[in-house]
Design a protein around this motif. Structure first.
Motif, short mmCIF file in Angstrom:
data_model
loop_
_atom_site.label_atom_id
_atom_site.label_comp_id
_atom_site.label_asym_id
_atom_site.label_seq_id
_atom_site.Cartn_x
_atom_site.Cartn_y
_atom_site.Cartn_z
N VAL A 77 63.73 25.31 53.30
CA VAL A 77 63.21 26.63 52.91
C VAL A 77 61.90 26.47 52.15
O VAL A 77 60.92 27.17 52.42
CB VAL A 77 64.26 27.40 52.07
N TYR A 78 61.87 25.52 51.22
CA TYR A 78 60.64 25.29 50.45
C TYR A 78 59.50 24.81 51.36
O TYR A 78 58.37 25.27 51.25
CB TYR A 78 60.90 24.28 49.33
N ALA A 82 59.17 25.42 54.53
CA ALA A 82 58.74 26.55 55.36
C ALA A 82 57.83 27.49 54.58
O ALA A 82 56.86 28.02 55.13
CB ALA A 82 59.95 27.31 55.88
N ALA A 83 58.12 27.66 53.30
CA ALA A 83 57.32 28.57 52.47
C ALA A 83 55.97 27.96 52.09
O ALA A 83 55.00 28.69 51.90
CB ALA A 83 58.10 28.94 51.21
N THR A 84 55.91 26.63 51.97
CA THR A 84 54.69 26.02 51.44
C THR A 84 53.87 25.24 52.47
O THR A 84 52.68 25.05 52.28
CB THR A 84 55.02 25.06 50.28
N GLY A 141 54.87 25.02 56.44
CA GLY A 141 54.86 25.65 57.76
C GLY A 141 56.24 26.13 58.15
O GLY A 141 57.25 25.50 57.82
N LYS A 142 56.30 27.24 58.85
CA LYS A 142 57.56 27.86 59.24
C LYS A 142 58.43 26.94 60.11
O LYS A 142 59.65 27.04 60.10
CB LYS A 142 57.30 29.15 59.99
N LYS A 143 57.81 26.03 60.84
CA LYS A 143 58.55 25.13 61.72
C LYS A 143 59.61 24.33 60.95
O LYS A 143 60.69 24.04 61.49
CB LYS A 143 57.57 24.18 62.42
N LEU A 199 61.54 25.27 58.65
CA LEU A 199 62.77 26.05 58.54
C LEU A 199 63.67 25.80 59.74
O LEU A 199 64.89 25.66 59.60
CB LEU A 199 62.45 27.54 58.41
N PHE A 200 63.07 25.70 60.91
CA PHE A 200 63.85 25.52 62.14
C PHE A 200 64.26 24.08 62.36
O PHE A 200 65.29 23.81 62.99
CB PHE A 200 63.06 26.07 63.34
#
Length: 119
Positions: free
Chosen positions: A90-91, A93-95, A97-99, A101-102
């Motif tokens: 999550v961190y 993805a937030a800082t 890149g969204k990739k 997260l996946f």
């Protein structure tokens, strides 16, 4: 359900191990630069930081392997380290890149659900 939970945990541990290899040993090599979309200059300048980051991924993998090795008594250990992977995903993805997260976050969340259901 216990087999699915163990397999999901194992896959996350193997993924964290692979990230360790990418960040610690392949960061400045073609595969590392391609994976993280790095320029030669940035890869060289950030090599030590990436190796440190890779080491932390190794600790996550070690904790997950440990939890698996403990068997049914390792549920709390697995949940803790899967939670750490989820937070990192999550961190990231937030800082970054969204990739992330996946790649890290959602698989860790699914593994948490499976481990929790199997307990």
């Amino acid at each position: 359900m216990q087999i699915a939970a163990a397999l999901a945990t194992l896959l996350i541990a193997l993924l964290q191990s692979w990230i360790l290899v990418l960040e610690m040993f392949l960061w400045t090599r073609p595969l590392g630069k391609k994976t993280f979309r790095l320029t030669d200059e940035f890869a060289a300048a950030s090599r030590v930081l990436a190796a440190n980051q890779g080491l932390y991924n190794g600790f996550l993998a070690a904790g997950l392997f440990w939890g698996l090795w403990l068997g049914p008594e390792g549920v709390a250990v697995r949940l803790f380290f899967l939670g750490c992977v989820l937070v990192a995903g999550v961190y990231g993805a937030a800082t970054v890149g969204k990739k992330i997260l996946f790649v890290q976050g959602i698989p860790a969340a699914l593994a948490i659900v499976l481990v929790w259901l199997a307990a």
